[in-house]
Design a protein around this motif. Structure first.
Motif, PDB file in Angstrom:
ATOM      1  N   ALA A  40       0.827  -1.205   0.000  1.00  0.00           N
ATOM      2  CA  ALA A  40       0.000   0.000   0.000  1.00  0.00           C
ATOM      3  C   ALA A  40       0.863   1.259   0.000  1.00  0.00           C
ATOM      4  O   ALA A  40       0.600   2.204  -0.745  1.00  0.00           O
ATOM      5  N   ILE A  41       1.900   1.270   0.835  1.00  0.00           N
ATOM      6  CA  ILE A  41       2.789   2.432   0.907  1.00  0.00           C
ATOM      7  C   ILE A  41       3.519   2.623  -0.416  1.00  0.00           C
ATOM      8  O   ILE A  41       3.563   3.730  -0.977  1.00  0.00           O
ATOM      9  N   TYR A  42       4.078   1.544  -0.926  1.00  0.00           N
ATOM     10  CA  TYR A  42       4.847   1.618  -2.167  1.00  0.00           C
ATOM     11  C   TYR A  42       3.959   2.006  -3.345  1.00  0.00           C
ATOM     12  O   TYR A  42       4.318   2.876  -4.146  1.00  0.00           O
ATOM     13  N   GLY A  43       2.786   1.387  -3.459  1.00  0.00           N
ATOM     14  CA  GLY A  43       1.902   1.654  -4.584  1.00  0.00           C
ATOM     15  C   GLY A  43       1.361   3.068  -4.578  1.00  0.00           C
ATOM     16  O   GLY A  43       1.376   3.754  -5.613  1.00  0.00           O
ATOM     17  N   ASN A  44       0.883   3.538  -3.437  1.00  0.00           N
ATOM     18  CA  ASN A  44       0.304   4.880  -3.380  1.00  0.00           C
ATOM     19  C   ASN A  44       1.371   5.961  -3.525  1.00  0.00           C
ATOM     20  O   ASN A  44       1.115   7.007  -4.143  1.00  0.00           O
ATOM     21  N   TYR A  45       2.537   5.716  -2.944  1.00  0.00           N
ATOM     22  CA  TYR A  45       3.626   6.676  -3.111  1.00  0.00           C
ATOM     23  C   TYR A  45       4.041   6.762  -4.585  1.00  0.00           C
ATOM     24  O   TYR A  45       4.317   7.850  -5.100  1.00  0.00           O
ATOM     25  N   THR A  46       4.064   5.626  -5.275  1.00  0.00           N
ATOM     26  CA  THR A  46       4.407   5.627  -6.704  1.00  0.00           C
ATOM     27  C   THR A  46       3.389   6.413  -7.514  1.00  0.00           C
ATOM     28  O   THR A  46       3.744   7.198  -8.405  1.00  0.00           O
ATOM     29  N   LEU A 277     -12.031  -8.332  10.026  1.00  0.00           N
ATOM     30  CA  LEU A 277     -12.832  -7.580   9.062  1.00  0.00           C
ATOM     31  C   LEU A 277     -12.646  -6.082   9.240  1.00  0.00           C
ATOM     32  O   LEU A 277     -12.582  -5.332   8.257  1.00  0.00           O
ATOM     33  N   ALA A 278     -12.561  -5.633  10.491  1.00  0.00           N
ATOM     34  CA  ALA A 278     -12.358  -4.209  10.750  1.00  0.00           C
ATOM     35  C   ALA A 278     -11.022  -3.725  10.195  1.00  0.00           C
ATOM     36  O   ALA A 278     -10.909  -2.594   9.716  1.00  0.00           O
ATOM     37  N   ASN A 279     -10.016  -4.586  10.246  1.00  0.00           N
ATOM     38  CA  ASN A 279      -8.711  -4.217   9.687  1.00  0.00           C
ATOM     39  C   ASN A 279      -8.697  -4.300   8.167  1.00  0.00           C
ATOM     40  O   ASN A 279      -7.919  -3.593   7.516  1.00  0.00           O
ATOM     41  N   SER A 280      -9.541  -5.148   7.606  1.00  0.00           N
ATOM     42  CA  SER A 280      -9.518  -5.350   6.159  1.00  0.00           C
ATOM     43  C   SER A 280      -9.917  -4.092   5.401  1.00  0.00           C
ATOM     44  O   SER A 280      -9.336  -3.791   4.353  1.00  0.00           O
ATOM     45  N   TYR A 281     -10.888  -3.315   5.925  1.00  0.00           N
ATOM     46  CA  TYR A 281     -11.300  -2.137   5.169  1.00  0.00           C
ATOM     47  C   TYR A 281     -10.331  -0.971   5.358  1.00  0.00           C
ATOM     48  O   TYR A 281     -10.470   0.063   4.705  1.00  0.00           O
ATOM     49  N   LEU A 282      -9.343  -1.133   6.245  1.00  0.00           N
ATOM     50  CA  LEU A 282      -8.295  -0.129   6.363  1.00  0.00           C
ATOM     51  C   LEU A 282      -7.052  -0.500   5.567  1.00  0.00           C
ATOM     52  O   LEU A 282      -6.199   0.350   5.321  1.00  0.00           O
ATOM     53  N   LEU A 283      -6.938  -1.770   5.180  1.00  0.00           N
ATOM     54  CA  LEU A 283      -5.748  -2.237   4.467  1.00  0.00           C
ATOM     55  C   LEU A 283      -6.020  -2.639   3.025  1.00  0.00           C
ATOM     56  O   LEU A 283      -5.196  -2.378   2.143  1.00  0.00           O
ATOM     57  N   VAL A 284      -7.162  -3.279   2.783  1.00  0.00           N
ATOM     58  CA  VAL A 284      -7.441  -3.783   1.435  1.00  0.00           C
ATOM     59  C   VAL A 284      -7.572  -2.653   0.409  1.00  0.00           C
ATOM     60  O   VAL A 284      -6.919  -2.695  -0.635  1.00  0.00           O
ATOM     61  N   ASN A 289      -6.144  -0.110  -4.495  1.00  0.00           N
ATOM     62  CA  ASN A 289      -6.423   1.069  -5.322  1.00  0.00           C
ATOM     63  C   ASN A 289      -5.297   1.395  -6.302  1.00  0.00           C
ATOM     64  O   ASN A 289      -5.561   1.628  -7.487  1.00  0.00           O
ATOM     65  N   PRO A 290      -4.012   1.422  -5.868  1.00  0.00           N
ATOM     66  CA  PRO A 290      -2.947   1.688  -6.850  1.00  0.00           C
ATOM     67  C   PRO A 290      -2.876   0.611  -7.921  1.00  0.00           C
ATOM     68  O   PRO A 290      -2.586   0.906  -9.089  1.00  0.00           O
ATOM     69  N   LEU A 291      -3.143  -0.635  -7.537  1.00  0.00           N
ATOM     70  CA  LEU A 291      -3.108  -1.728  -8.501  1.00  0.00           C
ATOM     71  C   LEU A 291      -4.233  -1.584  -9.516  1.00  0.00           C
ATOM     72  O   LEU A 291      -4.032  -1.734 -10.726  1.00  0.00           O
ATOM     73  N   VAL A 292      -5.436  -1.255  -9.030  1.00  0.00           N
ATOM     74  CA  VAL A 292      -6.591  -1.097  -9.911  1.00  0.00           C
ATOM     75  C   VAL A 292      -6.367   0.036 -10.906  1.00  0.00           C
ATOM     76  O   VAL A 292      -6.532  -0.129 -12.115  1.00  0.00           O
ATOM     77  N   TYR A 293      -5.972   1.203 -10.397  1.00  0.00           N
ATOM     78  CA  TYR A 293      -5.789   2.349 -11.280  1.00  0.00           C
ATOM     79  C   TYR A 293      -4.528   2.218 -12.128  1.00  0.00           C
ATOM     80  O   TYR A 293      -4.480   2.702 -13.261  1.00  0.00           O
TER      81      TYR A 293
END
Length: 309
Positions: A40-46, A277-284, A289-293
């Motif tokens: 997540a950090i690497y993808g969004n920063y990129t 499940l509570a952690n999944s919507y903060l991490l997934v 998102n960077p992968l999708v876009y």
């Protein structure tokens, strides 16, 4: 502070248990959590770096990508580093006001992300249903205002939660049966009537999760009606511009909706399932998102390849 329900005192700090019931698996659970966090950090920063460096990408749709990447970085960093400290070093203590700050960031930026998806749905609606006037309607000023409105809404909605939690000066325990300072997980420890906090959380959840979902659904119904009037070639091209947004919406709303339903109605479901499940919507979403876009958006994909080659 005492941890017994028989006594109440002021909590100078709380103890986060990570994932209760799975303590013996914390080290193994940390592997996928850490991997998703780093991705997540690497993808969004990129994504941020690519869009900032390439002036040809300073367009309405990519500005939304930038804001979304920033929000995802905040969400990922608000919980996962502390969670990994619990998993690896048993550093489970968190100061009272730090806990309230984490509560604000988690819920506020989740609300902001929902608002950004709503703004992006409007952007897609104008682009497909009124393409000739798109550049007139969706201007940089409109995008900046919609982004600021999403942030203001998130802060106005969520700011009362930590303020109300702070007014409870007596707590029956300082042990939070959660991996982060989730609102109700904290206030349920208070030696006071928390029904107002519970109802307020439900109202905010309805305004964000239900209302935003309904508005996004309505925008795509109108988009679908517009697509049916186009030729097959134009329809496929227009549909391709919406796929990324739809995938990102599903990545965001599916985990949060599942977590909300399980929390409200899944009384017989193990507590550690609620926490996962509570952690999944903060991490997934920050991870996907960077992968999708990056995959679905040709311009970003080309820039990424060019950047690393």
């Amino acid at each position: 502070m005492a941890t017994s329900n028989d006594s109440c005192s002021y909590p100078f700090s709380f103890i986060l248990l990570g994932i209760p019931g799975l303590e013996h698996l914390h080290v193994w659970i940390s592997i996928p959590f850490c991997s998703m966090f780093l991705f997540a950090i690497y993808g969004n920063y990129t994504v941020l770096l690519i869009i900032f460096k390439d002036v040809t990408l300073h367009q309405p749709m990519y500005i939304y990508f930038t804001v979304l990447a920033f929000v995802d970085l905040v969400l990922a960093n608000s919980t996962v580093p502390k969670l990994l400290c619990i998993f690896w070093f048993q550093l489970s203590e968190i100061a009272f006001h730090t806990c309230l700050l984490q509560m604000f960031f988690v819920h506020a930026f989740s609300t902001i992300e929902s608002g950004i998806f709503l703004a992006m749905a409007y952007d897609r609606y104008v682009a497909i249903c009124n393409p000739l006037r798109y550049s007139v309607i969706v201007t940089t000023s409109v995008i900046v205002k919609s982004g600021l409105l999403a942030m203001l809404r998130g802060m106005v909605y969520i700011l009362p939660l930590p303020i109300l939690a702070e007014r409870f000066h007596q707590y029956s325990s300082n042990v939070i049966f959660h991996s982060y300072c989730e609102h109700m997980a904290v206030v349920r420890l208070a030696c006071a009537d928390v029904s107002f906090n519970d109802h307020l959380g439900m109202v905010i959840g309805f305004l964000v999760l239900v209302m935003d979902s309904v508005l996004i659904f309505c925008s795509y119904v109108m988009i679908l009606r517009a697509l049916l009037r186009l030729s097959v070639e134009a329809r496929m091209k227009a549909f391709g511009t919406c796929v990324s947004h739809v995938c990102a919406i599903l990545c965001f709303y599916t985990p949060i909706l599942s977590s909300s339903l399980v929390h409200r109605f899944g009384r017989d479901i193990p507590h550690h399932t609620h926490i996962l499940l509570a952690n999944s919507y903060l991490l997934v979403p920050p991870m996907l998102n960077p992968l999708v876009y990056g995959i679905r958006t040709k311009q970003i994909r080309e820039r990424v390849v060019r950047f690393f080659s």
